[in-house]
Design an enzyme around this catalytic site. Structure first.
Site, short mmCIF file in Angstrom:
data_model
loop_
_atom_site.label_atom_id
_atom_site.label_comp_id
_atom_site.label_asym_id
_atom_site.label_seq_id
_atom_site.Cartn_x
_atom_site.Cartn_y
_atom_site.Cartn_z
N THR A 96 0.88 -1.18 0.00
CA THR A 96 0.00 0.00 0.00
C THR A 96 0.90 1.22 0.00
O THR A 96 1.64 1.46 0.97
CB THR A 96 -0.89 0.02 1.27
OG1 THR A 96 -1.70 -1.15 1.27
CG2 THR A 96 -1.78 1.25 1.27
N LYS A 171 -7.88 1.61 -2.97
CA LYS A 171 -7.55 1.18 -1.60
C LYS A 171 -7.71 2.33 -0.60
O LYS A 171 -8.34 2.18 0.45
CB LYS A 171 -6.11 0.65 -1.60
CG LYS A 171 -5.46 0.49 -0.25
CD LYS A 171 -5.68 -0.86 0.36
CE LYS A 171 -5.11 -0.89 1.77
NZ LYS A 171 -5.42 -2.08 2.50
N LYS A 246 -1.90 5.17 8.65
CA LYS A 246 -1.06 5.21 7.45
C LYS A 246 -1.93 5.44 6.21
O LYS A 246 -1.64 6.29 5.37
CB LYS A 246 -0.30 3.88 7.30
CG LYS A 246 0.44 3.77 5.97
CD LYS A 246 0.97 2.38 5.66
CE LYS A 246 1.44 2.33 4.19
NZ LYS A 246 1.95 1.04 3.76
P1 NAD Z 1 5.72 -5.94 7.47
O1 NAD Z 1 6.44 -4.81 8.09
O2 NAD Z 1 5.32 -7.12 8.29
O3 NAD Z 1 6.53 -6.50 6.18
C1 NAD Z 1 7.29 -5.70 5.33
C2 NAD Z 1 8.55 -6.47 5.02
O4 NAD Z 1 9.30 -5.76 4.03
C3 NAD Z 1 9.46 -6.64 6.24
O5 NAD Z 1 9.71 -8.03 6.46
C4 NAD Z 1 10.72 -5.89 5.86
O6 NAD Z 1 11.91 -6.47 6.38
C5 NAD Z 1 10.68 -5.97 4.36
N1 NAD Z 1 11.49 -4.98 3.66
C6 NAD Z 1 11.61 -3.65 3.90
N2 NAD Z 1 12.47 -3.09 3.02
C7 NAD Z 1 12.89 -4.10 2.21
C8 NAD Z 1 13.78 -4.16 1.11
N3 NAD Z 1 14.44 -3.08 0.68
N4 NAD Z 1 13.97 -5.36 0.50
C9 NAD Z 1 13.33 -6.47 0.94
N5 NAD Z 1 12.48 -6.48 1.99
C10 NAD Z 1 12.27 -5.30 2.61
O7 NAD Z 1 4.41 -5.27 6.79
P2 NAD Z 1 3.09 -6.03 6.29
O8 NAD Z 1 2.07 -5.99 7.38
O9 NAD Z 1 3.47 -7.31 5.66
O10 NAD Z 1 2.57 -4.99 5.19
C11 NAD Z 1 3.16 -4.93 3.91
C12 NAD Z 1 2.33 -3.97 3.05
O11 NAD Z 1 0.98 -4.44 3.01
C13 NAD Z 1 2.27 -2.55 3.61
O12 NAD Z 1 2.33 -1.64 2.54
C14 NAD Z 1 0.93 -2.50 4.32
O13 NAD Z 1 0.39 -1.20 4.38
C15 NAD Z 1 0.09 -3.40 3.43
N6 NAD Z 1 -1.04 -4.04 4.09
C16 NAD Z 1 -0.90 -4.63 5.31
C17 NAD Z 1 -2.02 -5.22 5.90
C18 NAD Z 1 -1.90 -5.91 7.23
O14 NAD Z 1 -2.96 -6.25 7.82
N7 NAD Z 1 -0.70 -6.17 7.75
C19 NAD Z 1 -3.27 -5.21 5.26
C20 NAD Z 1 -3.37 -4.62 4.00
C21 NAD Z 1 -2.25 -4.03 3.43
#
Ligand code: NAD
Length: 296
Positions: A96, A171, A246
C-alpha cells in the site's frame, strides 16, 4: 509452473509467498529480515542473499513492502529490479503506497520494457494466510490478464480498477470510508451509552435500519453484538490503528495533491493520530470507541 521472485516477506508477504509455493510455483524470496527468510525456507521457498537474485530467470516479480520509498528503492536505480530483470517480466506491487509513487514506478517499468500492475490488498494477515485477499488492481489490460492467475492463488476477489495507480486510489478511498464510518458508529454507541440505551438494542435496530454499515455489522466496536470483532478480545488486531492512520495519511496526501475536499477524512486522520499518540497505535483501530467514551 512459473519462477516467481518475491521481495518483502513480512506479515503479509510471508503467507502470500507460501501460498504460491503451495500452488506449485518456484518462489525465490528476499527480505532484510533473517527470520522472514527462514520462514520462507520452512514453507518450501528459496531464500536468497540479495535483492537482485530474485530477478534471475523470474517470470513474475511480486513486492509487498512497507511504503512508497521502499518500493522506489527496490524497483529503480542501477541495481533495482527493473534494471536487472529480463525484458517482459511481469511486476506486481501489492504494497500500500501513495498514488504518485505507484504511477512513477509504473511509468519507469513501461519505459524499461516491463509489464506492471499496482495491486494493493485488503483482508489482512488472516486473508493473506487463507488466500482470500481482495486485490485492487491498476495497470494496463495485458498486465492485468497476465497477473490474474497468480492473484487468484493469493486472493478471492480480483478487481481491475483502471490505469496505473488506480489500485492504490481504490484502496485509500475504501479505507477512508472505513476509518470515517468506524468513528461514526463509535460515536453512536458512546452517545447511546450516555442515554441509557443498551448496546445490543442499538445494534439490533441500526443494523437493520439506515445506520447499517460494515463497521457496525461485521466489525462492531463494542463487545457483544458481533462475537468475532476485536472489541471482544480487548481490541487485539485485526487492523491496527497505526495501519488505519497510514492509509488515511495517504488519502490526505492524495486529496491535497488532487484538490479533492475530504474534511471528514482529515478529521478522521487527526482522531486516529491522537489514538496512536495515546499508546493505542498497535491496538485495533476500532478501539477509537474508547477514545470517544473518554475511557483511555
Ligand atoms: P511488514 O512490516 O510485516 O513486512 C514488510 C517487510 O518488508 C518486512 O519483512 C521488511 O523487512 C521488508 N522490507 C523492507 N524493506 C525491504 C527491502 N528493501 N527489501 C526487501 N524487503 C524489505 O508489513 P506487512 O504488514 O506485511 O505490510 C506490507 C504492506 O501491506 C504494507 O504496505 C501494508 O500497508 C500493506 N497491508 C498490510 C495489511 C496488514 O494487515 N498487515 C493489510 C493490508 C495491506
Amino acid at each position: 509452473m512459473a519462477n516467481i521472485g518475491f521481495a518483502g516477506l513480512g506479515n503479509m508477504g510471508g503467507p502470500m509467498a507460501a501460498n504460491l509455493v503451495n500452488a506449485g510455483h518456484t518462489v525465490r524470496g528476499f527480505d532484510l529480515s533473517a527470520d522472514a527468510l527462514k520462514t520462507l525456507k520452512a514453507a518450501g521457498g528459496i531464500p536468497v542473499d540479495q535483492l537482485t537474485d530474485i530477478a534471475k530467470d523470474a517470470d513474475v516479480i511480486i513486492t509487498m513492502l512497507p511504503a512508497g520509498k521502499h518500493v522506489k528503492a527496490v524497483y529503480t536505480g542501477d541495481e533495482g529490479l527493473l534494471a536487472v530483470a529480463n525484458k517482459g517480466t511481469l511486476f506486481i506491487d501489492s504494497s500500500t503506497i501513495d498514488v504518485q509513487s505507484a504511477r512513477e514506478v509504473a511509468a519507469f517499468a513501461k519505459s524499461s520494457g516491463m509489464k506492471m500492475i499496482d495491486a494493493p490488498v485488503s483482508g489482512g494477515v488472516t486473508g493473506a494466510a487463507a488466500g482470500t485477499l481482495t486485490f485492487m488492481v491498476g495497470g494496463p489490460d495485458d498486465a492485468f490478464t497476465a497477473a490474474k492467475p497468480y492473484l487468484e492463488i493469493m486472493g478471492k476477489n480480483i478487481v481491475h480498477a483502471g490505469d496505473a495507480g488506480n489500485g492504490q486510489a481504490a484502496k485509500i478511498c475504501n479505507n477512508m470510508v472505513l476509518g470515517i464510518t468506524m468513528i461514526a458508529v463509535s460515536e453512536a454507541f458512546a452517545l447511546a451509552e450516555k442515554l441509557g440505551l443498551d448496546n445490543q438494542k442499538l445494534f439490533d435496530i441500526a443494523s437493520t435500519a439506515s445506520g447499517q454499515c460494515w463497521a457496525l455489522t461485521s466489525y462492531c466496536p463494542v463487545a457483544g453484538p458481533v462475537p468475532g470483532s476485536p472489541a471482544n478480545r480487548d481490541y487485539e488486531p485485526g487492523f491496527t490503528a497505526n495501519m488505519m492512520l497510514k492509509d488515511l495519511k495517504l488519502a490526505q496526501e492524495a486529496a491535497m495533491a488532487s484538490g479533492a475536499s475530504t474534511p471528514l477524512g482529515a478529521e478522521a486522520t487527526h482522531l486516529y493520530s491522537l489514538l496512536s499518540n495515546l499508546d493505542h497505535g498497535e491496538k485495533d483501530f476500532s478501539s477509537i470507541v474508547q477514545l470517544l467514551r473518554g475511557t483511555l
